[in-house]
Design an enzyme around this catalytic site. Structure first.
Site, short mmCIF file in Angstrom:
data_model
loop_
_atom_site.label_atom_id
_atom_site.label_comp_id
_atom_site.label_asym_id
_atom_site.label_seq_id
_atom_site.Cartn_x
_atom_site.Cartn_y
_atom_site.Cartn_z
N GLY A 214 0.84 -1.21 0.00
CA GLY A 214 0.00 0.00 0.00
C GLY A 214 0.86 1.24 0.00
O GLY A 214 2.05 1.20 -0.32
N ASN A 215 0.27 2.37 0.33
CA ASN A 215 1.03 3.61 0.46
C ASN A 215 0.40 4.49 1.54
O ASN A 215 -0.65 4.17 2.08
CB ASN A 215 1.14 4.34 -0.89
CG ASN A 215 -0.22 4.73 -1.43
OD1 ASN A 215 -0.91 5.56 -0.86
ND2 ASN A 215 -0.62 4.09 -2.54
N TYR A 216 1.04 5.60 1.84
CA TYR A 216 0.62 6.43 2.98
C TYR A 216 -0.51 7.41 2.69
O TYR A 216 -0.84 8.23 3.53
CB TYR A 216 1.82 7.22 3.51
CG TYR A 216 2.83 6.38 4.23
CD1 TYR A 216 2.47 5.69 5.39
CD2 TYR A 216 4.14 6.27 3.77
CE1 TYR A 216 3.41 4.92 6.06
CE2 TYR A 216 5.07 5.50 4.44
CZ TYR A 216 4.70 4.82 5.59
OH TYR A 216 5.60 4.07 6.25
#
Ligand code: CTP
Length: 409
Positions: A214-216
């Site tokens: 995923g990412n932030y």
């Protein structure tokens, strides 16, 4: 000089018994100067403070105060007066008249006109400090506001009694301004009747039943855009990746998705119906080639290689499907050669604008409540904005969208 919103408006000024009645002369004069047609109704008590002759002269109309016109049986029809007016302005409104209005009493022409008026009613109270503060006056004011009467607040200052406080009739200029604002037609919302598709948040690409790539991204920017677009009249469909946040505006319809593939599917389904699409999501560029059905166990070796394959580029896919009337906006986050790379994305994805997120400024980008953007447009123009709250940034982006939409119409 701009034409006043009061031009040709029919205003009844109701004058009550208050020392502030002397200000009504100026009030009537100002209304007439703005082009309004003015008729004055006075209570009996009002006539002890200012003469009917003064107000008749200034309003250029006869002044009304009694039901009967003369001894021949003719009468002043309060229903006709009420229907004639575009607004009934009671100034000064005394404690006595406000009380009678709240009760629905009808023992003079002004009250009868108030009860039969279908137009807007505004009241500018004037009385002594203690009368204004008295619970019964405040109860009456509350009742009248619930009945739809618009209050023009009294001023704070020296009162006729010598006391100091709230109760002075608002200045005639302030009253005229309140009336003017009332008649200015509301601006139509820029996106009324328009459908806007917005993506926001990250995507999660599953590795196995318990892990993902995923990412932030928090989704804050896209959610702010969705709320702001809905507040400007748009029908918004927000395709939202995994985030704990959600839009607050009730006109935003949310489709929750997990992966890039699901986001693509939702977007391609909704895009043909949309007037504008803004792709603010941080979409994974790669996804595992295979998703293990079982949790990946720790092996004997030192490393683990996971093969990734490219996801479909949603913005590019929509760019290929874009119709001439549709506006397509993408985002870009670049660490180097930001504008050159941004323009490359703008052209290769057939977008109308790219919103460049700053990586250089503290307070901008992922997770923050603020953002600093630059908008790149197809005509090679560049719009730079200072660091702002994401809510304000959303308004800037929507202003550009509205302009692009206008150019395509
Ligand atoms: N985007 C998309 N689908 C993807 C990847 C990105 O729709 N699979 C969209 C983003 O929502 C954004 C724009 O493309 O509006 C640019 O995203 P960005 O990650 O900056 O660009 P990429 O094209 O992925 O290029 P790179 O990551 O190499 O800079």
């Amino acid at each position: 000089m701009a034409v006043s919103a009061l031009k040709d408006k029919k205003i009844i000024v109701g004058v009550c018994g208050s020392i502030a009645a002397y200000k009504t002369a100026m009030l009537v004069r100002l209304l007439v100067k703005k082009g309004a047609q003015v008729k004055v109704i006075m209570t009996d008590a009002a006539q002890t403070f200012i003469s009917a002759l003064t107000l008749a002269t200034l309003s250029k109309n006869e002044v009304y105060s009694r039901f009967e016109r003369n001894e021949g049986g003719a009468w002043n029809n309060h229903v006709d007066l009420g229907l004639w007016a575009d607004a009934l302005l009671i100034a000064p409104a005394s404690a006595n008249t406000l009380s009678k209005m709240a009760q629905g009493s009808c023992d003079n022409l002004l009250l009868a006109t108030y009860l039969s008026a279908r137009c807007a009613v505004l009241a500018a109270p004037a009385m002594d400090l203690d009368m204004w503060q008295h619970p019964s006056t405040q109860r009456n004011i509350d009742r009248l506001q619930k009945d739809g009467v618009q209050l023009i607040q009294p001023d704070n200052g020296e009162l006729a009694s010598g006391l100091q406080g709230v109760g002075r009739l608002a200045e005639p200029e302030t009253i005229v301004q309140a009336l003017e604002v009332f008649f200015i037609p509301p601006k139509p919302l820029p996106f009324t009747g328009k459908k806007i598709l917005i993506t926001a948040g990250p995507t999660y690409e599953n590795l196995d039943p318990v892990r993902f790539i995923g990412n932030y991204s928090s989704g804050k920017m896209g959610i702010a855009l969705a709320d702001a677009a809905a507040a400007q009249g748009a029908k918004v469909l927000l395709v939202l990746g995994p985030t704990a946040l959600a839009p607050t505006h009730e006109q935003v319809q949310v489709v929750r998705v997990h992966s890039a593939a699901q986001m693509l599917e939702a977007c391609t389904r909704q895009f043909p119906d949309s007037d504008i699409a803004v792709m603010a999501a941080a979409v994974a560029d790669y996804t595992p080639k295979e998703v293990s059905e079982r949790k990946i166990k720790k092996g004997e070796g030192e490393g683990l290689v996971i093969e990734l394959v490219k996801t479909a580029d949603i913005l590019k896919t929509l760019g290929q499907q874009k119709q001439p009337h549709q506006v397509l906006v993408g985002f870009a986050l670049e660490t180097h050669d930001a504008q050159a790379n941004g323009f490359k994305k703008l052209h290769s994805k057939n977008a109308d604008a790219i919103v460049l997120n700053s990586m250089q400024d503290s307070g901008a980008g992922f997770q923050h409540d603020t953002n600093k953007i630059t908008i790149l447009l197809n005509d090679h123009s560049i719009q730079e904005f200072p660091l702002k709250s994401k809510k304000e940034v959303a308004l800037d982006i929507l202003t550009t969208c509205a302009e692009l939409m206008r150019q395509k119409q």
